[in-house]
Design a protein around this motif. Structure first.
Motif, PDB file in Angstrom:
ATOM      1  N   PRO A 216       0.844  -1.196   0.000  1.00 28.01           N
ATOM      2  CA  PRO A 216       0.000   0.000   0.000  1.00 28.01           C
ATOM      3  C   PRO A 216       0.879   1.245   0.000  1.00 28.01           C
ATOM      4  O   PRO A 216       1.905   1.296   0.681  1.00 28.01           O
ATOM      5  CB  PRO A 216      -0.792  -0.113   1.303  1.00 28.01           C
ATOM      6  CG  PRO A 216      -0.698  -1.547   1.705  1.00 28.01           C
ATOM      7  CD  PRO A 216       0.611  -2.044   1.158  1.00 28.01           C
ATOM      8  N   ALA A 217       0.500   2.235  -0.782  1.00 27.66           N
ATOM      9  CA  ALA A 217       1.300   3.463  -0.886  1.00 27.66           C
ATOM     10  C   ALA A 217       1.487   4.109   0.478  1.00 27.66           C
ATOM     11  O   ALA A 217       2.543   4.658   0.766  1.00 27.66           O
ATOM     12  CB  ALA A 217       0.650   4.444  -1.859  1.00 27.66           C
ATOM     13  N   GLU A 218       0.471   4.034   1.324  1.00 26.23           N
ATOM     14  CA  GLU A 218       0.581   4.660   2.646  1.00 26.23           C
ATOM     15  C   GLU A 218       1.712   4.028   3.442  1.00 26.23           C
ATOM     16  O   GLU A 218       2.467   4.700   4.129  1.00 26.23           O
ATOM     17  CB  GLU A 218      -0.721   4.515   3.443  1.00 26.23           C
ATOM     18  CG  GLU A 218      -1.962   5.006   2.758  1.00 26.23           C
ATOM     19  CD  GLU A 218      -2.538   3.982   1.781  1.00 26.23           C
ATOM     20  OE1 GLU A 218      -2.686   2.798   2.109  1.00 26.23           O
ATOM     21  OE2 GLU A 218      -2.836   4.394   0.652  1.00 26.23           O
ATOM     22  N   ASN A 219       1.838   2.705   3.388  1.00 27.43           N
ATOM     23  CA  ASN A 219       2.884   2.016   4.132  1.00 27.43           C
ATOM     24  C   ASN A 219       4.271   2.355   3.594  1.00 27.43           C
ATOM     25  O   ASN A 219       5.208   2.533   4.356  1.00 27.43           O
ATOM     26  CB  ASN A 219       2.666   0.510   4.101  1.00 27.43           C
ATOM     27  CG  ASN A 219       1.427   0.090   4.863  1.00 27.43           C
ATOM     28  OD1 ASN A 219       0.836   0.881   5.589  1.00 27.43           O
ATOM     29  ND2 ASN A 219       1.012  -1.142   4.669  1.00 27.43           N
ATOM     30  N   LEU A 220       4.407   2.423   2.296  1.00 29.49           N
ATOM     31  CA  LEU A 220       5.710   2.749   1.712  1.00 29.49           C
ATOM     32  C   LEU A 220       6.150   4.154   2.089  1.00 29.49           C
ATOM     33  O   LEU A 220       7.333   4.396   2.307  1.00 29.49           O
ATOM     34  CB  LEU A 220       5.678   2.600   0.194  1.00 29.49           C
ATOM     35  CG  LEU A 220       6.071   1.229  -0.323  1.00 29.49           C
ATOM     36  CD1 LEU A 220       5.895   1.168  -1.825  1.00 29.49           C
ATOM     37  CD2 LEU A 220       7.476   0.863   0.058  1.00 29.49           C
ATOM     38  N   ARG A 221       5.225   5.083   2.179  1.00 31.90           N
ATOM     39  CA  ARG A 221       5.601   6.446   2.572  1.00 31.90           C
ATOM     40  C   ARG A 221       6.202   6.448   3.973  1.00 31.90           C
ATOM     41  O   ARG A 221       7.035   7.279   4.296  1.00 31.90           O
ATOM     42  CB  ARG A 221       4.410   7.382   2.485  1.00 31.90           C
ATOM     43  CG  ARG A 221       4.156   7.883   1.080  1.00 31.90           C
ATOM     44  CD  ARG A 221       3.226   9.082   1.102  1.00 31.90           C
ATOM     45  NE  ARG A 221       1.932   8.762   1.655  1.00 31.90           N
ATOM     46  CZ  ARG A 221       0.877   8.398   0.943  1.00 31.90           C
ATOM     47  NH1 ARG A 221       0.967   8.311  -0.357  1.00 31.90           N
ATOM     48  NH2 ARG A 221      -0.269   8.140   1.535  1.00 31.90           N
ATOM     49  N   ASP A 222       5.773   5.507   4.813  1.00 31.60           N
ATOM     50  CA  ASP A 222       6.344   5.405   6.152  1.00 31.60           C
ATOM     51  C   ASP A 222       7.825   5.034   6.105  1.00 31.60           C
ATOM     52  O   ASP A 222       8.543   5.215   7.079  1.00 31.60           O
ATOM     53  CB  ASP A 222       5.602   4.353   6.982  1.00 31.60           C
ATOM     54  CG  ASP A 222       4.166   4.752   7.286  1.00 31.60           C
ATOM     55  OD1 ASP A 222       3.838   5.958   7.176  1.00 31.60           O
ATOM     56  OD2 ASP A 222       3.381   3.859   7.626  1.00 31.60           O
ATOM     57  N   TRP A 223       8.277   4.509   4.999  1.00 31.51           N
ATOM     58  CA  TRP A 223       9.668   4.083   4.845  1.00 31.51           C
ATOM     59  C   TRP A 223      10.569   5.203   4.327  1.00 31.51           C
ATOM     60  O   TRP A 223      11.760   4.981   4.105  1.00 31.51           O
ATOM     61  CB  TRP A 223       9.732   2.883   3.911  1.00 31.51           C
ATOM     62  CG  TRP A 223       9.280   1.634   4.593  1.00 31.51           C
ATOM     63  CD1 TRP A 223       7.990   1.249   4.832  1.00 31.51           C
ATOM     64  CD2 TRP A 223      10.103   0.637   5.156  1.00 31.51           C
ATOM     65  NE1 TRP A 223       7.977   0.068   5.498  1.00 31.51           N
ATOM     66  CE2 TRP A 223       9.258  -0.339   5.715  1.00 31.51           C
ATOM     67  CE3 TRP A 223      11.481   0.460   5.239  1.00 31.51           C
ATOM     68  CZ2 TRP A 223       9.744  -1.471   6.345  1.00 31.51           C
ATOM     69  CZ3 TRP A 223      11.964  -0.670   5.860  1.00 31.51           C
ATOM     70  CH2 TRP A 223      11.102  -1.612   6.415  1.00 31.51           C
ATOM     71  N   ARG A 224      10.036   6.397   4.141  1.00 34.36           N
ATOM     72  CA  ARG A 224      10.843   7.505   3.641  1.00 34.36           C
ATOM     73  C   ARG A 224      12.076   7.668   4.512  1.00 34.36           C
ATOM     74  O   ARG A 224      11.989   7.690   5.732  1.00 34.36           O
ATOM     75  CB  ARG A 224      10.032   8.800   3.631  1.00 34.36           C
ATOM     76  CG  ARG A 224      10.778   9.912   2.974  1.00 34.36           C
ATOM     77  CD  ARG A 224       9.900  11.114   2.747  1.00 34.36           C
ATOM     78  NE  ARG A 224      10.670  12.082   2.000  1.00 34.36           N
ATOM     79  CZ  ARG A 224      10.687  13.359   2.260  1.00 34.36           C
ATOM     80  NH1 ARG A 224       9.943  13.848   3.221  1.00 34.36           N
ATOM     81  NH2 ARG A 224      11.433  14.162   1.549  1.00 34.36           N
ATOM     82  N   GLY A 225      13.240   7.740   3.870  1.00 33.53           N
ATOM     83  CA  GLY A 225      14.509   7.870   4.577  1.00 33.53           C
ATOM     84  C   GLY A 225      15.182   6.543   4.875  1.00 33.53           C
ATOM     85  O   GLY A 225      16.362   6.514   5.232  1.00 33.53           O
ATOM     86  N   GLU A 226      14.450   5.425   4.719  1.00 34.32           N
ATOM     87  CA  GLU A 226      15.051   4.106   4.940  1.00 34.32           C
ATOM     88  C   GLU A 226      15.904   3.720   3.736  1.00 34.32           C
ATOM     89  O   GLU A 226      15.724   4.226   2.634  1.00 34.32           O
ATOM     90  CB  GLU A 226      13.968   3.040   5.170  1.00 34.32           C
ATOM     91  CG  GLU A 226      13.186   3.243   6.442  1.00 34.32           C
ATOM     92  CD  GLU A 226      14.013   3.043   7.697  1.00 34.32           C
ATOM     93  OE1 GLU A 226      15.005   2.274   7.675  1.00 34.32           O
ATOM     94  OE2 GLU A 226      13.666   3.662   8.725  1.00 34.32           O
ATOM     95  N   LYS A 227      16.807   2.789   3.937  1.00 34.24           N
ATOM     96  CA  LYS A 227      17.690   2.418   2.834  1.00 34.24           C
ATOM     97  C   LYS A 227      16.989   1.526   1.824  1.00 34.24           C
ATOM     98  O   LYS A 227      16.065   0.780   2.154  1.00 34.24           O
ATOM     99  CB  LYS A 227      18.975   1.783   3.349  1.00 34.24           C
ATOM    100  CG  LYS A 227      18.844   0.453   3.987  1.00 34.24           C
ATOM    101  CD  LYS A 227      20.220  -0.026   4.463  1.00 34.24           C
ATOM    102  CE  LYS A 227      20.040  -1.253   5.348  1.00 34.24           C
ATOM    103  NZ  LYS A 227      21.320  -1.766   5.802  1.00 34.24           N
ATOM    104  N   VAL A 228      17.456   1.653   0.587  1.00 35.92           N
ATOM    105  CA  VAL A 228      17.000   0.834  -0.523  1.00 35.92           C
ATOM    106  C   VAL A 228      18.217   0.033  -0.968  1.00 35.92           C
ATOM    107  O   VAL A 228      19.303   0.591  -1.149  1.00 35.92           O
ATOM    108  CB  VAL A 228      16.457   1.702  -1.680  1.00 35.92           C
ATOM    109  CG1 VAL A 228      16.068   0.838  -2.873  1.00 35.92           C
ATOM    110  CG2 VAL A 228      15.273   2.536  -1.201  1.00 35.92           C
ATOM    111  N   ILE A 229      18.035  -1.287  -1.103  1.00 34.77           N
ATOM    112  CA  ILE A 229      19.148  -2.168  -1.460  1.00 34.77           C
ATOM    113  C   ILE A 229      18.821  -2.947  -2.726  1.00 34.77           C
ATOM    114  O   ILE A 229      17.653  -3.100  -3.091  1.00 34.77           O
ATOM    115  CB  ILE A 229      19.483  -3.133  -0.302  1.00 34.77           C
ATOM    116  CG1 ILE A 229      18.261  -3.974   0.088  1.00 34.77           C
ATOM    117  CG2 ILE A 229      20.015  -2.366   0.910  1.00 34.77           C
ATOM    118  CD1 ILE A 229      18.543  -5.042   1.143  1.00 34.77           C
TER     119      ILE A 229
END
Length: 118
Positions: free
Chosen positions: A3-16
């Motif tokens: 869900p887009a809402e959940n992904l927005r909560d990850w803002r600033g987290e690392k992407v691997i």
């Protein structure tokens, strides 16, 4: 998909990448305008004073406790179309973004952009 809402909560987290190499930090979520489902993320990459945002598809992405893992290699992502930190992807740049990842591109409704930031 997430869900887009959940992904927005990850803002600033690392992407691997698939090999656990850090690509950068999640900046924003872009949804497909036809489905309103998360489709791409922007990832903040670069060095101090020289940051930019690269676009990465969410197709095949998974969430770990401390990162979002995308299915694309770091080198491919680094070479992807990018924008400045305060920039915007134009409608004319969208087809090139999809082509970079060998994804089919079609517009949403007639003349409507395919991606929208949420």
């Amino acid at each position: 998909m997430f869900p887009a809402e959940n992904l927005r909560d990850w803002r600033g987290e690392k992407v691997i990448d698939p090999d656990d190499s850090k690509i950068g930090e999640l900046e924003a979520v872009y949804v497909d305008t036809a489905t309103d489902e998360p489709s791409f993320i922007t990832v903040r990459v670069g060095f101090i004073g020289r940051h930019r945002l690269v676009f990465v598809p969410l197709l095949g992405a998974t969430v770990k406790p401390d990162a979002v893992r995308v299915r694309y290699d770091k080198k491919l992502v680094d070479a992807a179309p990018s924008i400045d930190l305060d920039g915007e992807l134009t409608a004319t740049e969208e087809p090139g973004l999809f082509a970079h990842y060998n994804l089919q591109y079609t517009t949403g409704a007639p003349g409507v952009r395919r991606l929208a930031r949420r």
